[in-house]
Design an enzyme around this catalytic site. Structure first.
Site, PDB file in Angstrom:
ATOM      1  CB  SER A 101      -0.933  -0.005   1.209  1.00 49.20           C
ATOM      2  OG  SER A 101      -0.219  -0.350   2.356  1.00 49.20           O
TER       3      SER A 101
ATOM      4  CG  HIS B  44      -2.806  -0.678  -3.352  1.00 50.15           C
ATOM      5  ND1 HIS B  44      -2.934   0.637  -2.995  1.00 50.15           N
ATOM      6  CD2 HIS B  44      -3.057  -1.388  -2.224  1.00 50.15           C
ATOM      7  CE1 HIS B  44      -3.236   0.719  -1.713  1.00 50.15           C
ATOM      8  NE2 HIS B  44      -3.334  -0.489  -1.224  1.00 50.15           N
TER       9      HIS B  44
ATOM     10  CD  GLU C  52      -3.139   3.626  -5.691  1.00 49.35           C
ATOM     11  OE1 GLU C  52      -2.939   2.898  -4.686  1.00 49.35           O
ATOM     12  OE2 GLU C  52      -3.119   4.862  -5.610  1.00 49.35           O
TER      13      GLU C  52
ATOM     14  CG  ASN D  77      -2.782   4.139   1.525  1.00 49.29           C
ATOM     15  OD1 ASN D  77      -3.835   4.264   2.151  1.00 49.29           O
ATOM     16  ND2 ASN D  77      -2.347   2.982   1.085  1.00 49.29           N
TER      17      ASN D  77
HETATM   18  N1  CAA Z   1     -16.563 -10.095   1.059  1.00 50.59           N
HETATM   19  C1  CAA Z   1     -17.549 -10.118   0.145  1.00 50.59           C
HETATM   20  N2  CAA Z   1     -18.591  -9.253   0.165  1.00 50.59           N
HETATM   21  C2  CAA Z   1     -18.646  -8.366   1.170  1.00 50.59           C
HETATM   22  C3  CAA Z   1     -17.661  -8.297   2.177  1.00 50.59           C
HETATM   23  C4  CAA Z   1     -16.586  -9.218   2.093  1.00 50.59           C
HETATM   24  N3  CAA Z   1     -15.580  -9.211   2.976  1.00 50.59           N
HETATM   25  N4  CAA Z   1     -17.984  -7.294   3.033  1.00 50.59           N
HETATM   26  C5  CAA Z   1     -19.135  -6.747   2.583  1.00 50.59           C
HETATM   27  N5  CAA Z   1     -19.537  -7.394   1.464  1.00 50.59           N
HETATM   28  C6  CAA Z   1     -20.667  -7.030   0.595  1.00 50.59           C
HETATM   29  C7  CAA Z   1     -22.010  -7.308   1.187  1.00 50.59           C
HETATM   30  O1  CAA Z   1     -22.462  -8.603   0.878  1.00 50.59           O
HETATM   31  C8  CAA Z   1     -22.875  -6.239   0.514  1.00 50.59           C
HETATM   32  O2  CAA Z   1     -23.208  -6.625  -0.825  1.00 50.59           O
HETATM   33  P1  CAA Z   1     -24.470  -5.943  -1.611  1.00 50.59           P
HETATM   34  O3  CAA Z   1     -24.110  -4.505  -1.811  1.00 50.59           O
HETATM   35  O4  CAA Z   1     -24.519  -6.722  -2.884  1.00 50.59           O
HETATM   36  O5  CAA Z   1     -25.642  -6.119  -0.713  1.00 50.59           O
HETATM   37  C9  CAA Z   1     -21.922  -5.060   0.371  1.00 50.59           C
HETATM   38  O6  CAA Z   1     -20.614  -5.592   0.436  1.00 50.59           O
HETATM   39  C10 CAA Z   1     -22.151  -4.064   1.465  1.00 50.59           C
HETATM   40  O7  CAA Z   1     -21.989  -4.756   2.716  1.00 50.59           O
HETATM   41  P2  CAA Z   1     -22.911  -4.538   3.982  1.00 50.59           P
HETATM   42  O8  CAA Z   1     -24.293  -4.154   3.569  1.00 50.59           O
HETATM   43  O9  CAA Z   1     -22.725  -5.694   4.905  1.00 50.59           O
HETATM   44  O10 CAA Z   1     -22.197  -3.367   4.741  1.00 50.59           O
HETATM   45  P3  CAA Z   1     -21.989  -1.884   4.312  1.00 50.59           P
HETATM   46  O11 CAA Z   1     -23.033  -1.370   3.431  1.00 50.59           O
HETATM   47  O12 CAA Z   1     -21.688  -1.224   5.596  1.00 50.59           O
HETATM   48  O13 CAA Z   1     -20.651  -1.948   3.422  1.00 50.59           O
HETATM   49  C11 CAA Z   1     -18.335  -1.838   3.164  1.00 50.59           C
HETATM   50  C12 CAA Z   1     -19.472  -2.453   3.936  1.00 50.59           C
HETATM   51  C13 CAA Z   1     -18.364  -2.322   1.715  1.00 50.59           C
HETATM   52  C14 CAA Z   1     -17.058  -2.302   3.823  1.00 50.59           C
HETATM   53  C15 CAA Z   1     -18.507  -0.262   3.186  1.00 50.59           C
HETATM   54  O14 CAA Z   1     -18.662   0.166   4.508  1.00 50.59           O
HETATM   55  C16 CAA Z   1     -17.369   0.465   2.572  1.00 50.59           C
HETATM   56  O15 CAA Z   1     -17.275   0.609   1.349  1.00 50.59           O
HETATM   57  N6  CAA Z   1     -16.439   0.989   3.406  1.00 50.59           N
HETATM   58  C17 CAA Z   1     -15.245   1.692   2.962  1.00 50.59           C
HETATM   59  C18 CAA Z   1     -14.211   0.686   2.621  1.00 50.59           C
HETATM   60  C19 CAA Z   1     -12.921   1.309   2.192  1.00 50.59           C
HETATM   61  O16 CAA Z   1     -12.749   2.511   2.178  1.00 50.59           O
HETATM   62  N7  CAA Z   1     -11.998   0.457   1.862  1.00 50.59           N
HETATM   63  C20 CAA Z   1     -10.688   0.874   1.469  1.00 50.59           C
HETATM   64  C21 CAA Z   1      -9.778   0.740   2.644  1.00 50.59           C
HETATM   65  S1  CAA Z   1      -8.180   1.271   2.233  1.00 50.59           S
HETATM   66  C22 CAA Z   1      -7.444  -0.097   1.612  1.00 50.59           C
HETATM   67  O17 CAA Z   1      -7.958  -1.160   1.564  1.00 50.59           O
HETATM   68  C23 CAA Z   1      -6.117   0.045   1.050  1.00 50.59           C
HETATM   69  C24 CAA Z   1      -4.986   0.506   1.870  1.00 50.59           C
HETATM   70  O18 CAA Z   1      -3.937   0.601   1.294  1.00 50.59           O
HETATM   71  C25 CAA Z   1      -5.047   0.839   3.293  1.00 50.59           C
END
Ligand code: CAA
Length: 282
Positions: free
Chosen positions: A119, A140, A152, A190
């Site tokens: 990352s 990424h 990315e 990031n």
């Molecule tokens: N695997 C598969 N599917 C998943 C899952 C997983 N681990 N977690 C959630 N889902 C799916 C659910 O089944 C649901 O699907 P539908 O839209 O088809 O119904 C969808 O994702 C939404 O899930 P929920 O309804 O349970 O929960 P939510 O609406 O709160 O969404 C979330 C959860 C997708 C995590 C949302 O909160 C989100 O987008 N959060 C931000 C995530 C983010 O910013 N990620 C980037 C982090 S930074 C990074 O990764 C890189 C780095 O370098 C640090």
């Protein structure tokens, strides 16, 4: 060369998500970690997340079964010698990645691309550890990998156009969108996200508002799905600290200094969701 079998190094949060999406898209996956228990935990998570997709009618029960069958968990890294493409998703520490990249360069066939899910660590530096810098690239992914659409794609200084094109084509096969970025500390995601999280932590430390209030501001005012402190807990506070350090060192600007409260929380073992406590309790 057609890519059929993919090696994934590291079965943690990102590694198991990466194995999930490759297997779901029809690739055979060799998933490698140092201990059997990490692999067992990863397979449990992948099974649960595939089941979630079955429940949402995104895939069938047969798709789930065949995806799981395509994943082979291994503890001997030499097994990735069979792979046509390798993604490293190990711990975000340069010394650990150094050992892995040197070893992968020795084990993998010379034509195989070595991608890193890092990352923030320099792709150019990782490439320099190998005898194939033109075949080293950043790929990424974002957590949760099965859900987030972005990949990315980071070009190191020596990354070839052919390597870049291959990785973009792979991203399409995984139903992801590739965005091209050049190699710089924190890349784009990031470089922009972590200072936001770090600043939110300063606001908590200085008593500007509670964690809940800060998260509400971003959820309701900016339509973020999670507020920055919930997101920090989700990413892992140790990971946030490590990324801030890479940017602080690499860019030399004090604006990237990790917030003292972030450092303190990591020292206390409050790493977010994975340890049961961060800005919130789980
Ligand atoms: N695997 C598969 N599917 C998943 C899952 C997983 N681990 N977690 C959630 N889902 C799916 C659910 O089944 C649901 O699907 P539908 O839209 O088809 O119904 C969808 O994702 C939404 O899930 P929920 O309804 O349970 O929960 P939510 O609406 O709160 O969404 C979330 C959860 C997708 C995590 C949302 O909160 C989100 O987008 N959060 C931000 C995530 C983010 O910013 N990620 C980037 C982090 S930074 C990074 O990764 C890189 C780095 O370098 C640090």
């Amino acid at each position: 060369m057609e890519i059929r079998k993919v090696g994934v190094i590291g079965a943690g949060t990102m590694g198991n998500g990466i194995a999930h999406v490759f297997a779901r898209s029809g690739f055979s996956v060799v998933l490698c970690d140092v201990e059997r228990r990490f692999l067992d935990r990863a397979l449990e998570t992948i099974t649960k997340n595939l089941e979630r997709e079955v429940q949402k009618n995104k895939i069938t029960i047969d798709d789930k079964a065949s995806a799981l069958q395509r994943i082979e968990p291994v503890t001997e890294r030499a097994r990735v010698a069979e792979c046509d493409f390798i993604v490293e998703a190990a711990t975000e520490k340069f010394e650990i990645k150094t050992e892995i990249f040197r070893d992968l360069d020795r084990v993998a066939r010379p034509e195989v691309i070595l991608a890193s899910n890092t990352s923030s660590i320099s792709i150019t530096r990782l490439a320099g550890l190998t005898g194939r810098p033109e075949k080293v690239i950043g790929m990424h992914f974002f957590n949760p990998v099965p859900v987030m659409k972005l990949v990315e794609v980071i070009r190191g200084l020596a990354t070839s156009q052919e390597t870049f094109t291959t990785v973009c084509e792979l991203a399409v096969k995984l139903e992801k969108t590739a965005v091209e970025v050049n190699d710089a500390p924190g890349f784009v995601s990031n470089r922009v996200l972590m200072p936001l999280i770090n600043e939110a932590i300063y606001a908590v430390m200085e008593g500007v508002a509670t964690s809940e209030a800060i998260d509400e501001v971003f959820k309701l005012g900016m339509a973020h799905p999670m507020g920055p402190l919930t997101l920090a807990d989700f990413i892992g506070l140790d990971v946030c600290r490590d990324i801030m350090r890479v940017m602080h060192e690499g860019l030399g600007d004090p604006k990237y200094r990790p917030c003292p409260l972030l450092l303190k929380m990591v020292d206390a073992g409050w790493l977010g969701r994975k340890s049961g406590r961060g800005f919130y309790k789980y």
